[in-house]
Scaffold this active site. Structure first.
Site, PDB file in Angstrom:
ATOM      1  N   SER A 101       0.521  -1.180   0.203  1.00 42.16           N
ATOM      2  CA  SER A 101      -0.015  -0.135  -0.034  1.00 42.16           C
ATOM      3  C   SER A 101       0.777   1.244  -0.019  1.00 42.16           C
ATOM      4  O   SER A 101       1.725   1.424  -0.787  1.00 42.16           O
ATOM      5  CB  SER A 101      -1.054  -0.014   1.277  1.00 42.16           C
ATOM      6  OG  SER A 101      -2.215   0.669   0.836  1.00 42.16           O
TER       7      SER A 101
ATOM      8  N   ASP B 180      -9.387  -5.444  -4.573  1.00 45.99           N
ATOM      9  CA  ASP B 180      -8.960  -4.497  -3.643  1.00 45.99           C
ATOM     10  C   ASP B 180      -9.845  -3.270  -3.568  1.00 45.99           C
ATOM     11  O   ASP B 180      -9.807  -2.689  -4.724  1.00 45.99           O
ATOM     12  CB  ASP B 180      -7.574  -4.047  -4.145  1.00 45.99           C
ATOM     13  CG  ASP B 180      -6.899  -3.371  -3.159  1.00 45.99           C
ATOM     14  OD1 ASP B 180      -7.580  -2.362  -2.524  1.00 45.99           O
ATOM     15  OD2 ASP B 180      -5.574  -3.352  -2.960  1.00 45.99           O
TER      16      ASP B 180
ATOM     17  N   HIS C 203      -7.579  -5.960   0.029  1.00 49.60           N
ATOM     18  CA  HIS C 203      -6.305  -5.125   0.263  1.00 49.60           C
ATOM     19  C   HIS C 203      -5.247  -5.703   1.119  1.00 49.60           C
ATOM     20  O   HIS C 203      -4.178  -5.593   0.902  1.00 49.60           O
ATOM     21  CB  HIS C 203      -6.629  -3.502   0.454  1.00 49.60           C
ATOM     22  CG  HIS C 203      -5.649  -2.633   0.493  1.00 49.60           C
ATOM     23  ND1 HIS C 203      -4.767  -2.233  -0.710  1.00 49.60           N
ATOM     24  CD2 HIS C 203      -4.893  -1.916   1.647  1.00 49.60           C
ATOM     25  CE1 HIS C 203      -3.817  -1.515  -0.198  1.00 49.60           C
ATOM     26  NE2 HIS C 203      -3.958  -1.105   0.937  1.00 49.60           N
TER      27      HIS C 203
END
Length: 280
Positions: free
Chosen positions: A102, A231, A260
């Protein structure tokens, strides 16, 4: 090389910020950069696995996050990358595989963009934010600014509740048939609440607005992108599918239906893929 700013679990940057880290195992180095608003412990499933399989694993808490200092300033992607450089230099890490999830994927890209690959052998970006999250003329598939303004408002209004609510889309727990772990939700919340509110707030701009296009073009080592097709936080079309085209020697692995937070929900699959990539 002696470094008076280095201890067994922290390094101090030029501006006096203490960066906390874990350094486990021995062998080729794998260095992890975590997502927002978490800390190095977010990688624990990968770290214990790889350290048990002949690798040295290192994970730091980004400034403002986890057990690191919570400075008012320096909460920007360039400084995050420079903090990572300070850590790698202090530990004199060579031939590292950098792994970022991320926001941490942005940190890895910006580190290479600013500091090159002298200490880097490979890179892995998991559910990563590059090339850019917010919609723009050059990024038509991005998310509208209103999404990130909403996150900022929620952090200021009641970040404790926001972090609890965020766990549902983060881990795909809002999907029909999902097996919800309240323990995982509690862990996310606990890590998030260790992040300073100013640091958490400032970081939103960094993971949403920073354009990593030029950084990606500078990645000249073998690179693996891993992204979940479901995601809900960093949609795959504007992220990995676009980013992989900008990195010369890159591969994309799509985890069908994965959310995610796949380093937790799909840890066995990711661990196996990381090990295969490290050995290749």
């Amino acid at each position: 090389m002696a470094n008076n700013n280095l201890t067994v679990d922290s390094v101090t940057t030029e501006d006096g910020t203490r960066i906390h880290f874990k350094d486990w195992g021995s062998g080729p180095a794998v260095v992890f950069s975590h997502g927002w608003p978490l800390q190095g412990d977010a990688w624990e499933d990968q770290m214990i696995f790889l350290a048990s399989n002949g690798y040295r694993v290192i994970a730091h808490d980004r400034r403002g996050h986890g057990l690191s200092s919570q400075p008012w300033g320096g909460n920007d992607m360039d400084t995050y990358a420079d903090d990572l450089a300070t850590l790698l230099n202090a530990l004199d890490i060579k031939d590292a595989t950098l792994v970022g999830h991320s926001t941490g994927g942005g940190e890895v890209a910006r580190y290479i963009g600013r500091h090159g690959t002298q200490r880097v052998a490979k890179a892995v970006l998991v559910g990563a934010v590059p090339p850019q999250m917010v919609v723009s003329a050059s990024n038509p598939n991005g998310l509208p600014m209103s999404v990130f303004d909403g996150i900022r408002s929620a952090v200021l209004a009641d970040r404790s509740q926001f972090f609890k609510d965020l766990t549902l889309p983060f881990y795909g727990y809002n999907r029909e048939g999902a097996k919800i772990s309240e323990g995982v939700r509690d862990t996310f919340w606990a890590q998030g609440m260790q992040c300073g509110i100013k640091n958490a707030y400032d970081c939103i701009k960094q993971f949403s607005e920073v354009d990593f296009t030029e950084d990606l073009k500078k990645i000249d080592v073998p690179t693996l992108f891993v992204h979940g097709s479901d995601d809900q936080i960093v949609p795959i079309d504007a992220a990995a599918k676009a980013a992989v085209k900008l990195v010369p020697n890159a591969t994309l692995k799509i985890y069908e239906g994965a959310p995610h937070g796949l380093p937790t929900t799909h840890k066995d699959k990711l661990n196996a893929d990381l090990l295969e990539f490290l050995k290749s």
